[in-house]
Design a protein around this motif. Structure first.
Motif, PDB file in Angstrom:
ATOM      1  N   ASN A 146       0.825  -1.212   0.000  1.00  0.00           N
ATOM      2  CA  ASN A 146       0.000   0.000   0.000  1.00  0.00           C
ATOM      3  C   ASN A 146       0.860   1.264   0.000  1.00  0.00           C
ATOM      4  O   ASN A 146       0.420   2.325  -0.449  1.00  0.00           O
ATOM      5  N   LEU A 147       2.078   1.141   0.501  1.00  0.00           N
ATOM      6  CA  LEU A 147       2.969   2.300   0.586  1.00  0.00           C
ATOM      7  C   LEU A 147       3.476   2.754  -0.780  1.00  0.00           C
ATOM      8  O   LEU A 147       3.995   3.864  -0.913  1.00  0.00           O
ATOM      9  N   TYR A 148       3.339   1.900  -1.813  1.00  0.00           N
ATOM     10  CA  TYR A 148       3.949   2.188  -3.106  1.00  0.00           C
ATOM     11  C   TYR A 148       2.943   2.354  -4.240  1.00  0.00           C
ATOM     12  O   TYR A 148       3.324   2.749  -5.338  1.00  0.00           O
ATOM     13  N   LYS A 149       1.674   2.080  -3.985  1.00  0.00           N
ATOM     14  CA  LYS A 149       0.695   2.055  -5.071  1.00  0.00           C
ATOM     15  C   LYS A 149       0.476   3.409  -5.727  1.00  0.00           C
ATOM     16  O   LYS A 149       0.078   3.492  -6.886  1.00  0.00           O
ATOM     17  N   SER A 150       0.741   4.488  -5.014  1.00  0.00           N
ATOM     18  CA  SER A 150       0.481   5.826  -5.561  1.00  0.00           C
ATOM     19  C   SER A 150       1.580   6.306  -6.501  1.00  0.00           C
ATOM     20  O   SER A 150       1.440   7.352  -7.138  1.00  0.00           O
ATOM     21  N   LYS A 151       2.682   5.563  -6.611  1.00  0.00           N
ATOM     22  CA  LYS A 151       3.810   5.970  -7.441  1.00  0.00           C
ATOM     23  C   LYS A 151       3.982   5.015  -8.616  1.00  0.00           C
ATOM     24  O   LYS A 151       3.765   3.815  -8.491  1.00  0.00           O
ATOM     25  N   THR A 152       4.400   5.556  -9.741  1.00  0.00           N
ATOM     26  CA  THR A 152       4.670   4.707 -10.901  1.00  0.00           C
ATOM     27  C   THR A 152       5.931   3.875 -10.691  1.00  0.00           C
ATOM     28  O   THR A 152       5.975   2.694 -11.058  1.00  0.00           O
ATOM     29  N   VAL A 153       6.951   4.491 -10.092  1.00  0.00           N
ATOM     30  CA  VAL A 153       8.207   3.801  -9.816  1.00  0.00           C
ATOM     31  C   VAL A 153       8.594   4.046  -8.360  1.00  0.00           C
ATOM     32  O   VAL A 153       8.561   5.186  -7.889  1.00  0.00           O
ATOM     33  N   SER A 154       8.952   2.966  -7.648  1.00  0.00           N
ATOM     34  CA  SER A 154       9.358   3.088  -6.250  1.00  0.00           C
ATOM     35  C   SER A 154      10.652   2.317  -6.014  1.00  0.00           C
ATOM     36  O   SER A 154      10.848   1.223  -6.569  1.00  0.00           O
ATOM     37  N   VAL A 155      11.524   2.912  -5.214  1.00  0.00           N
ATOM     38  CA  VAL A 155      12.720   2.210  -4.753  1.00  0.00           C
ATOM     39  C   VAL A 155      12.385   1.595  -3.397  1.00  0.00           C
ATOM     40  O   VAL A 155      12.031   2.306  -2.455  1.00  0.00           O
ATOM     41  N   LEU A 156      12.462   0.274  -3.305  1.00  0.00           N
ATOM     42  CA  LEU A 156      12.120  -0.416  -2.071  1.00  0.00           C
ATOM     43  C   LEU A 156      13.299  -0.360  -1.095  1.00  0.00           C
ATOM     44  O   LEU A 156      14.443  -0.115  -1.489  1.00  0.00           O
ATOM     45  N   PRO A 157      13.034  -0.576   0.196  1.00  0.00           N
ATOM     46  CA  PRO A 157      14.131  -0.550   1.174  1.00  0.00           C
ATOM     47  C   PRO A 157      15.245  -1.527   0.827  1.00  0.00           C
ATOM     48  O   PRO A 157      14.987  -2.655   0.398  1.00  0.00           O
TER      49      PRO A 157
END
Length: 243
Positions: A146-157
């Motif tokens: 849920n923390l990443y759904k708003s972004k097209t691209v996310s860098v995970l921890p």
């Protein structure tokens, strides 16, 4: 494109079985009559499976990645333990494994997202329900997507060890398609690819609940970690118990 061989050498460092995990599974073992029957999906190099088998449990480990499975098999040196490893996907498991047999089915370390579409995820929960005994449970461990759904691209921890760093990038291409890229960076600065734009499905808590209920499960608990700390919308990861 996948280059899994770059991961195998560092797998046990990047995905260690912690004391919290051991304690968590010791608690689960107390819930059932012995021998407790475990099915671990995406078992990796088999560290957890060997530990569980030493506790006089019955353990089956499934792995689709040949190199990881070979490492798990090498660790299985005590033939007296009730422990077996199979190269098998979740699509195949209900055809070849015993129905109504297992007490606990686990899928840890984010491996569930590689079941990369909704239809196959629904099948996963439905098949787990068939494989579990009446009082059995599923245990999932994954990121809170849920923390990443708003972004097209996310860098995970990042995951860091003394020797390497595992970096991950998640791309939401469309509602139905997501791609994961992962690299290992060594202490010398060398970058080794692991996954390059591999299809995944970053399943969310609400989807887990939806698919579990569709399959006949009636109880779902979310925790932030194996210590059973409370899960919140800002928790970076989650441990889910489904009954």
């Amino acid at each position: 494109m996948e280059t899994i061989q770059n991961l195998v050498e560092y797998y046990d460092e990047l995905y260690p079985v912690t004391k919290d995990q051991y304690d968590f599974y010791a608690y689960l073992m107390e819930q059932y009559a012995k021998p407790v029957k475990f099915l671990n999906i995406g078992c990796g190099t088999g560290v957890m499976e060997n530990y569980l088998a030493k506790q006089m449990t019955d353990v089956t480990g499934l792995e689709t990645i040949k190199e990881l499975l070979e490492s798990a098999t090498r660790k299985h040196r005590n033939q007296l333990m009730a422990l077996r490893f199979f190269k098998m996907s979740t699509i195949e498991m209900v055809r070849f494994l015993g129905k109504n047999f297992y007490n606990v089915i686990s899928c840890l370390n984010d491996r569930i997202i590689f079941i990369h579409d909704r239809t196959l995820l629904r099948k996963f929960f439905f098949d787990c329900k068939q494989l579990l005994a009446d009082d059995g449970m599923i245990v999932l461990q994954l990121a809170n997507y849920n923390l990443y759904k708003s972004k097209t691209v996310s860098v995970l921890p990042e995951i860091k060890t003394t020797r390497v760093t595992l970096t991950s990038k998640l791309e939401y291409v469309s509602e139905e398609e997501s791609l994961l890229s992962r690299n290992i960076k060594t202490g010398s600065g060398k970058v080794l690819p692991v996954y390059q734009k591999t299809s995944v499905y970053p399943i969310t808590p609400s989807e887990i609940e939806e698919y579990a209920k569709e399959s006949g499960f009636t109880s779902i608990e979310y925790f932030a970690d194996f210590k059973r700390n409370p899960f919140t919308e800002k928790s970076p990861s989650m441990v889910v118990i489904i009954k």
